[in-house]
Design a protein around this motif. Structure first.
Motif, PDB file in Angstrom:
ATOM      1  N   ALA A  91      -2.885   3.604   9.728  1.00  0.00           N
ATOM      2  CA  ALA A  91      -3.232   4.040   8.368  1.00  0.00           C
ATOM      3  C   ALA A  91      -2.059   4.777   7.722  1.00  0.00           C
ATOM      4  CB  ALA A  91      -4.467   4.923   8.398  1.00  0.00           C
ATOM      5  N   SER A  92      -1.399   5.640   8.479  1.00  0.00           N
ATOM      6  CA  SER A  92      -0.247   6.372   7.935  1.00  0.00           C
ATOM      7  C   SER A  92       0.863   5.417   7.516  1.00  0.00           C
ATOM      8  CB  SER A  92       0.297   7.354   8.968  1.00  0.00           C
ATOM      9  OG  SER A  92      -0.626   8.375   9.220  1.00  0.00           O
ATOM     10  N   LEU A  93       1.191   4.457   8.358  1.00  0.00           N
ATOM     11  CA  LEU A  93       2.252   3.502   8.037  1.00  0.00           C
ATOM     12  C   LEU A  93       1.891   2.644   6.829  1.00  0.00           C
ATOM     13  CD1 LEU A  93       3.382   2.405  11.606  1.00  0.00           C
ATOM     14  CD2 LEU A  93       4.634   3.829   9.968  1.00  0.00           C
ATOM     15  N   LEU A  94       0.636   2.185   6.775  1.00  0.00           N
ATOM     16  CA  LEU A  94       0.212   1.403   5.608  1.00  0.00           C
ATOM     17  C   LEU A  94       0.311   2.218   4.325  1.00  0.00           C
ATOM     18  CD1 LEU A  94      -2.854  -0.620   6.944  1.00  0.00           C
ATOM     19  CD2 LEU A  94      -0.652  -1.504   6.175  1.00  0.00           C
ATOM     20  N   LEU A  95      -0.139   3.454   4.387  1.00  0.00           N
ATOM     21  CA  LEU A  95      -0.067   4.304   3.196  1.00  0.00           C
ATOM     22  C   LEU A  95       1.378   4.602   2.808  1.00  0.00           C
ATOM     23  CD1 LEU A  95      -2.974   6.792   3.985  1.00  0.00           C
ATOM     24  CD2 LEU A  95      -2.931   5.057   2.186  1.00  0.00           C
ATOM     25  N   LEU A  96       2.235   4.870   3.797  1.00  0.00           N
ATOM     26  CA  LEU A  96       3.634   5.180   3.511  1.00  0.00           C
ATOM     27  C   LEU A  96       4.378   4.017   2.876  1.00  0.00           C
ATOM     28  CD1 LEU A  96       4.785   7.256   6.613  1.00  0.00           C
ATOM     29  CD2 LEU A  96       4.855   7.990   4.241  1.00  0.00           C
ATOM     30  N   PHE A  97       4.146   2.806   3.399  1.00  0.00           N
ATOM     31  CA  PHE A  97       4.935   1.674   2.945  1.00  0.00           C
ATOM     32  C   PHE A  97       4.257   0.818   1.884  1.00  0.00           C
ATOM     33  CE2 PHE A  97       6.773   2.617   7.152  1.00  0.00           C
ATOM     34  CZ  PHE A  97       8.045   2.910   6.725  1.00  0.00           C
ATOM     35  N   ALA A  98       2.962   0.969   1.687  1.00  0.00           N
ATOM     36  CA  ALA A  98       2.279   0.174   0.668  1.00  0.00           C
ATOM     37  C   ALA A  98       1.883   1.009  -0.550  1.00  0.00           C
ATOM     38  CB  ALA A  98       1.043  -0.497   1.270  1.00  0.00           C
ATOM     39  N   LEU A  99       1.297   2.149  -0.331  1.00  0.00           N
ATOM     40  CA  LEU A  99       0.780   2.947  -1.446  1.00  0.00           C
ATOM     41  C   LEU A  99       1.808   3.914  -2.023  1.00  0.00           C
ATOM     42  CD1 LEU A  99      -1.676   3.592  -3.175  1.00  0.00           C
ATOM     43  CD2 LEU A  99      -2.353   5.276  -1.458  1.00  0.00           C
ATOM     44  N   ARG A 100       2.604   4.562  -1.187  1.00  0.00           N
ATOM     45  CA  ARG A 100       3.543   5.574  -1.668  1.00  0.00           C
ATOM     46  C   ARG A 100       4.547   5.030  -2.685  1.00  0.00           C
ATOM     47  NH1 ARG A 100       8.605   7.675   0.063  1.00  0.00           N
ATOM     48  NH2 ARG A 100       8.873   9.797  -0.708  1.00  0.00           N
ATOM     49  N   PRO A 101       5.202   3.880  -2.467  1.00  0.00           N
ATOM     50  CA  PRO A 101       6.146   3.386  -3.489  1.00  0.00           C
ATOM     51  C   PRO A 101       5.469   3.148  -4.845  1.00  0.00           C
ATOM     52  CG  PRO A 101       6.460   2.208  -1.436  1.00  0.00           C
ATOM     53  CD  PRO A 101       5.229   3.033  -1.267  1.00  0.00           C
ATOM     54  N   PHE A 102       4.262   2.603  -4.821  1.00  0.00           N
ATOM     55  CA  PHE A 102       3.522   2.381  -6.064  1.00  0.00           C
ATOM     56  C   PHE A 102       3.233   3.704  -6.766  1.00  0.00           C
ATOM     57  CE2 PHE A 102      -0.693   2.375  -8.047  1.00  0.00           C
ATOM     58  CZ  PHE A 102      -0.450   1.516  -9.108  1.00  0.00           C
ATOM     59  N   LEU A 103       2.777   4.695  -6.013  1.00  0.00           N
ATOM     60  CA  LEU A 103       2.466   5.995  -6.607  1.00  0.00           C
ATOM     61  C   LEU A 103       3.715   6.683  -7.157  1.00  0.00           C
ATOM     62  CD1 LEU A 103      -0.151   7.401  -4.063  1.00  0.00           C
ATOM     63  CD2 LEU A 103      -0.575   6.472  -6.348  1.00  0.00           C
ATOM     64  N   LEU A 104       4.827   6.591  -6.450  1.00  0.00           N
ATOM     65  CA  LEU A 104       6.066   7.191  -6.941  1.00  0.00           C
ATOM     66  C   LEU A 104       6.533   6.519  -8.225  1.00  0.00           C
ATOM     67  CD1 LEU A 104       8.114   7.810  -3.673  1.00  0.00           C
ATOM     68  CD2 LEU A 104       7.047   9.506  -5.161  1.00  0.00           C
ATOM     69  N   ARG A 105       6.434   5.194  -8.293  1.00  0.00           N
ATOM     70  CA  ARG A 105       6.809   4.466  -9.506  1.00  0.00           C
ATOM     71  C   ARG A 105       5.966   4.917 -10.689  1.00  0.00           C
ATOM     72  NH1 ARG A 105       7.376   0.017  -6.722  1.00  0.00           N
ATOM     73  NH2 ARG A 105       5.249  -0.679  -7.083  1.00  0.00           N
ATOM     74  N   ARG A 106       4.658   5.005 -10.473  1.00  0.00           N
ATOM     75  CA  ARG A 106       3.746   5.445 -11.544  1.00  0.00           C
ATOM     76  C   ARG A 106       4.036   6.880 -11.968  1.00  0.00           C
ATOM     77  NH1 ARG A 106       0.254   2.845 -14.579  1.00  0.00           N
ATOM     78  NH2 ARG A 106      -1.119   4.614 -14.357  1.00  0.00           N
ATOM     79  N   LEU A 107       4.332   7.736 -11.010  1.00  0.00           N
ATOM     80  CA  LEU A 107       4.628   9.127 -11.311  1.00  0.00           C
ATOM     81  C   LEU A 107       5.891   9.245 -12.149  1.00  0.00           C
ATOM     82  CD1 LEU A 107       3.863  12.097 -10.779  1.00  0.00           C
ATOM     83  CD2 LEU A 107       5.340  12.012  -8.777  1.00  0.00           C
ATOM     84  N   ARG A 108       6.917   8.482 -11.815  1.00  0.00           N
ATOM     85  CA  ARG A 108       8.178   8.537 -12.566  1.00  0.00           C
ATOM     86  C   ARG A 108       8.046   7.920 -13.951  1.00  0.00           C
ATOM     87  NH1 ARG A 108      10.938   7.513  -7.137  1.00  0.00           N
ATOM     88  NH2 ARG A 108      11.366   9.632  -6.507  1.00  0.00           N
ATOM     89  N   GLU A 109       7.121   6.985 -14.120  1.00  0.00           N
ATOM     90  CA  GLU A 109       6.879   6.417 -15.447  1.00  0.00           C
ATOM     91  C   GLU A 109       6.224   7.448 -16.358  1.00  0.00           C
ATOM     92  OE1 GLU A 109       4.409   3.009 -14.854  1.00  0.00           O
ATOM     93  OE2 GLU A 109       6.032   1.795 -14.027  1.00  0.00           O
TER      94      GLU A 109
END
Length: 168
Positions: free
Chosen positions: A55-73
């Motif tokens: 679960a940690s690896l999936l969240l780190l590599f699948a969800l985190r990049p998406f969330l960071l992109r949205r946050l920077r937008e």
């Protein structure tokens, strides 16, 4: 009872995330919650650990990049510390060359050196910080921009400024 340990770990990781704000500890807390769920259903410890890791690896590599992109937008990135000084003007307070010198930058006196070894600036010269190298400001000349009356409309690289008509 083992699920309480996983839940406590998730809470601690959530608190750690509040101090870092880089979404890594939050993803690890999500993995700990997966371990909590596995423990609540009575899975053996090995299964709990695997569930938390996956679960940690999936969240780190699948969800985190998406969330960071949205946050920077949504929010503008504000540079802090030495990164905020790059591009700012400074005034030479001691003769500065490729080996060393001193500049007044953002109200503080910094050790400085020029970008190019053969270039030097006398005291009182206005310069621009190109980068921070450790505790030394690396400086260059402020680009000269003259008005249209002098016939010299040069940009930072010696070419015309953006938006300047050709021949001006």
């Amino acid at each position: 009872m083992g699920w309480l340990w996983w839940l406590g770990g998730a809470l601690l990781l959530g608190v750690a995330e509040m101090f870092t704000l880089d979404l890594i500890f939050l993803m690890l807390a999500g993995g700990a919650l997966a371990g909590t769920i596995a423990a609540a259903f009575g899975a053996p410890l090995a299964v709990q650990i695997v569930a938390a890791a996956v679960a940690s690896l999936l969240l780190l590599f699948a969800l985190r990049p998406f969330l960071l992109r949205r946050l920077r937008e949504r929010t503008e990135l504000v540079e802090t510390n030495s990164a905020a000084l790059v591009g700012r003007p400074a005034v030479v307070v001691a003769p500065t060359d490729g080996v060393g010198g001193r500049v007044k930058l953002a109200g503080e006196v910094w050790s400085a050196r020029t970008e190019d070894v053969g270039v030097s600036f006398p005291t009182g010269t206005e310069v621009r910080v190109t980068r921070i190298d450790g505790a030394t400001a690396v400086i260059a000349a402020v680009p000269r921009v003259a008005g249209p009356a002098s016939g010299n409309v040069d940009g930072p690289a010696g070419g015309p400024l953006p938006g300047t008509p050709a021949g001006a």
